[in-house]
Design a protein around this motif. Structure first.
Motif, PDB file in Angstrom:
ATOM      1  N   ARG A 118      91.481-102.049  -8.791  1.00 42.87           N
ATOM      2  CA  ARG A 118      92.006-102.159 -10.147  1.00 42.87           C
ATOM      3  C   ARG A 118      91.131-103.142 -10.901  1.00 42.87           C
ATOM      4  NH1 ARG A 118      94.567 -97.865 -10.358  1.00 42.87           N
ATOM      5  NH2 ARG A 118      96.281 -97.628  -8.960  1.00 42.87           N
ATOM      6  N   PHE A 119      90.754-102.769 -12.142  1.00 48.59           N
ATOM      7  CA  PHE A 119      89.916-103.633 -12.973  1.00 48.59           C
ATOM      8  C   PHE A 119      90.672-103.976 -14.254  1.00 48.59           C
ATOM      9  CE2 PHE A 119      86.985-101.129 -10.401  1.00 48.59           C
ATOM     10  CZ  PHE A 119      86.086-102.082  -9.953  1.00 48.59           C
ATOM     11  N   ASP A 120      90.442-105.190 -14.767  1.00 52.53           N
ATOM     12  CA  ASP A 120      91.050-105.596 -16.032  1.00 52.53           C
ATOM     13  C   ASP A 120      90.367-104.895 -17.215  1.00 52.53           C
ATOM     14  OD1 ASP A 120      92.870-107.273 -14.816  1.00 52.53           O
ATOM     15  OD2 ASP A 120      91.505-109.004 -14.871  1.00 52.53           O
ATOM     16  N   PRO A 122      89.078-101.915 -19.170  1.00 51.67           N
ATOM     17  CA  PRO A 122      89.377-100.480 -19.116  1.00 51.67           C
ATOM     18  C   PRO A 122      88.127 -99.613 -18.913  1.00 51.67           C
ATOM     19  CG  PRO A 122      89.776-101.350 -21.329  1.00 51.67           C
ATOM     20  CD  PRO A 122      89.468-102.506 -20.445  1.00 51.67           C
ATOM     21  N   PHE A 123      86.961-100.078 -19.402  1.00 51.21           N
ATOM     22  CA  PHE A 123      85.734 -99.310 -19.211  1.00 51.21           C
ATOM     23  C   PHE A 123      85.316 -99.311 -17.742  1.00 51.21           C
ATOM     24  CE2 PHE A 123      85.485-100.419 -23.732  1.00 51.21           C
ATOM     25  CZ  PHE A 123      85.346 -99.150 -24.265  1.00 51.21           C
ATOM     26  N   GLN A 124      85.445-100.440 -17.085  1.00 45.81           N
ATOM     27  CA  GLN A 124      85.120-100.510 -15.656  1.00 45.81           C
ATOM     28  C   GLN A 124      86.106 -99.661 -14.856  1.00 45.81           C
ATOM     29  OE1 GLN A 124      85.110-104.782 -14.911  1.00 45.81           O
ATOM     30  NE2 GLN A 124      82.888-104.645 -14.462  1.00 45.81           N
ATOM     31  N   GLN A 125      87.388 -99.693 -15.253  1.00 48.81           N
ATOM     32  CA  GLN A 125      88.399 -98.906 -14.545  1.00 48.81           C
ATOM     33  C   GLN A 125      88.092 -97.409 -14.697  1.00 48.81           C
ATOM     34  OE1 GLN A 125      90.854-100.226 -12.583  1.00 48.81           O
ATOM     35  NE2 GLN A 125      91.266 -98.135 -11.913  1.00 48.81           N
ATOM     36  N   ALA A 126      87.696 -96.988 -15.927  1.00 47.51           N
ATOM     37  CA  ALA A 126      87.365 -95.575 -16.154  1.00 47.51           C
ATOM     38  C   ALA A 126      86.129 -95.182 -15.366  1.00 47.51           C
ATOM     39  CB  ALA A 126      87.148 -95.326 -17.642  1.00 47.51           C
TER      40      ALA A 126
END
Length: 137
Positions: A118-120, A122-126
């Motif tokens: 899980r990343f804070d 949103p671009f890294q999470q996507a």
């Protein structure tokens, strides 16, 4: 009917051979077949035109005659001029073979691996989520 080809005129609704222009067209074909360039053949035939226009005249099938246009050039001369045009183009490397288009097969089924991070941001999470997608083909 569109443009009337060089060598013809319209009279009483019919195409009529313009005798002077027909002699020029025959001279154009004969000069080209004896080895003259398009420009030189046109000059000998006393036809004023550009390179491309003269080339189109040599490929104009109306000169063979059809139900509307009477024949100016016989089929042997016309075919010989076309063969000569192709021979010269091949000699100069101006014949392009059509590219064979490969059929592209796009994957239609996918699977996704269970994500554990899980990343804070949103671009890294996507980016992470998209990296988990795999094609089944």
């Amino acid at each position: 009917m569109g443009h009337t080809p060089y060598g013809y005129r319209i009279g009483n609704g019919k195409a009529i051979i313009d005798e002077q222009a027909a002699v020029q067209i025959k001279t154009l074909f004969q000069s080209y077949l004896t080895g003259d360039s398009l420009a030189m053949a046109a000059k000998k035939a006393d036809i004023k035109g550009f390179h491309a226009g003269i080339g189109r005249m040599l490929r104009n099938k109306y000169y063979l005659g059809d139900e509307y246009y009477p024949a100016i050039i016989d089929s042997d001369t016309f075919e010989a001029a076309e063969e000569e045009r192709i021979r010269r183009a091949e000699k100069l490397g101006r014949i392009r073979e059509p590219e064979v288009k490969r059929e592209v097969v796009y994957p239609s089924t996918f699977r996704i691996i269970e994500g554990t991070k899980r990343f804070d941001d949103p671009f890294q999470q996507a980016e992470y989520a998209y990296s988990l997608i795999e094609s089944e083909e």
